[in-house]
Design an enzyme around this catalytic site. Structure first.
Site: not given
Ligand code: NAD
Length: 429
Positions: A151, A249, A260, A263
């Site tokens: 994503e 950027f 992002c 990490k």
């Molecule tokens: P987040 O912490 O907001 O959400 C993760 C969710 O997963 C939490 O609500 C947590 O409770 C849940 N979770 C954890 N273990 C679980 C399980 N066993 N079963 C069900 N739910 C569970 O994180 P995020 O920001 O949404 O990021 C998620 C992933 O996407 C990461 O790998 C991140 O690097 C990637 N990502 C994030 C972004 C961003 O802008 N935040 C953009 C692109 C990619």
């Protein structure tokens, strides 16, 4: 089509809601019961512009639901997306235990063919592990496919980024998964890159590392601009008009943060080392970023003389505007550095205060930017919220003890600021 989104955070909630908006039937699952309760009551647990209305519309239309039950989600869906967090461990490697946990749960729950899609950002070769774990825990000898669909959305403009992306990357290992995923994404008019899983996983890490490199490049350049009397904004403009470079950027500032870039950069350095390559270029990108955050502290010190017992006002805490996300926010590093020098800090942010309080309980939180400016020796702008661009600067200046303004995002015009009586310093100009 039927979609289960496991992990209902910044990515899972936006992706699930947007799939529903595209006409699919989506169930979002999360272990965090409080989060699911909030969503089932019609509210949303994060700040993301436009999301609350979109969630409501799709829930009302019967296309979007929320649950804590992974089995229910898996049972109802053809696609099972994994969008759980992959936070860094102390050694910088991503913690993939939630991914493993979810893979186990999917394996146990699965009763017919599923396409299991990694949406979380994961190291190259994670797909292989997901396949192994799902297979080991699968009670029935079901067929399934693993795919990678990284994503690229940005918090603050997440809905637009999801529905109108620059590209969609699909890493697959079977024709069946490819066709189904292309069908799922059919409503979105964007180039679709279909490749193997390892390449898809790498595209995400490589993209984020490259963007971080661009930011650190312009930040390093900002020092040369300051030393030579050049203006980094003009330099970036001149560079950016070259199509091979591009203007995005290339904004010099107080460093990058968020869940992002820092990490993923660390993770990619680690992945590369494991694969036998010392990615020195990216290590330097990281170093420059650390230094850049501290440069605003140094600039404040240069303007004040001694930081001990001084009062510093911070404008903006979230790692960028239009989000309440505080994860790896530069404001944290900056505030800690001021405190280490013996200064006291008060701060204002339009939406991130509650989250900031859990990380930095000891600083003073203000109700308005003017409160944050009251009786301070210096104001430091860390996040370029729109609200700050519209401030009554004369009023702001009058409330300050000393009119020192360190603009960590180059939001203001140095000439105007000086005319208004500020001792103003930006980045690279
Ligand atoms: P987040 O912490 O907001 O959400 C993760 C969710 O997963 C939490 O609500 C947590 O409770 C849940 N979770 C954890 N273990 C679980 C399980 N066993 N079963 C069900 N739910 C569970 O994180 P995020 O920001 O949404 O990021 C998620 C992933 O996407 C990461 O790998 C991140 O690097 C990637 N990502 C994030 C972004 C961003 O802008 N935040 C953009 C692109 C990619």
């Amino acid at each position: 089509m039927k979609v289960c989104m496991i992990g209902t955070g910044y990515v899972g909630l936006v992706s699930g809601t947007c799939f529903a908006e595209m006409g699919h039937e989506v169930i979002c699952v999360d272990v965090d019961k409080r989060k699911i309760d909030v969503l089932n009551k019609g509210a949303i647990p994060i700040y993301e512009p436009g999301l609350e209305e979109l969630v409501k519309r799709n829930v009302d239309a019967g296309r979007l639901s929320f649950s804590t039950d992974t089995r229910e989600g898996v049972d109802r869906s053809l696609f099972v997306f994994i969008a759980v967090g992959t936070p860094p461990k102390d050694n910088g490697e991503p913690d993939l235990s939630s991914i493993e946990q979810v893979a186990r749960e999917i394996g146990t729950a699965m009763r017919d063919y599923k396409i299991i899609v990694e949406k979380s950002t994961v190291p190259v070769q994670t797909g292989r592990w997901v396949r192994t774990v799902v297979k080991r825990f699968s009670k029935h000898s079901n067929e399934f496919d693993v795919a990678s669909n990284p994503e690229f959305l940005r918090e603050g403009s997440a809905i637009k980024d999801f529905l109108y992306p620059d590209r969609i990357v699909l890493g697959v290992e079977s024709k069946r998964a490819e066709e189904q995923l292309l069908e799922l994404y059919k409503p979105i008019d964007a180039p679709k890159i279909v490749t193997d899983i390892a390449s898809a996983e790498l595209i995400k890490h490589a993209s984020n590392s490259f963007l971080s490199t661009k930011i650190s490049f312009i930040n390093a350049l900002s020092i040369i601009c300051e030393q030579s009397g050049a203006d980094v904004i003009k330099v970036a403009e001149g560079m950016g008009l070259d199509k091979r470079i591009g203007r995005d950027f290339l904004n010099a500032g107080a460093g990058f943060g968020g869940f992002c870039f820092p990490k993923d950069l660390k993770a990619f350095i680690g992945i590369s080392a494991k694969l036998g390559y010392d990615f020195r270029l990216l290590k330097e990108v990281e170093n420059i970023n650390e230094e850049q955050m501290l440069r605003v502290v140094k600039k404040t010190e240069e303007a004040i003389w001694n930081l001990r017992d001084k009062r510093i006002g911070i404008l903006g805490l979230a790692f960028k505007p239009n989000t309440d996300d505080m994860r790896f926010a530069p404001s944290i590093t900056i505030i800690k550095a001021f405190e280490k020098e013996g200064a006291t800090v008060k701060a204002y942010d339009p939406v991130a205060t509650d989250r900031a309080r859990t990380i930095m309980p000891d600083i003073e939180y203000c109700q308005s930017p003017y409160d944050a400016a009251k009786d301070v020796d210096a104001l430091v702008l860390v996040t370029e919220w729109d609200e700050f661009a519209k401030l009554d600067l004369k009023k702001l200046r009058e409330t300050m003890r000393q009119p020192i303004f360190v603009d960590g995002r180059n939001l203001f015009d140095p000439v105007k600021m000086k005319e208004l009586g500020f001792i103003y310093t930006g980045i690279g100009r």
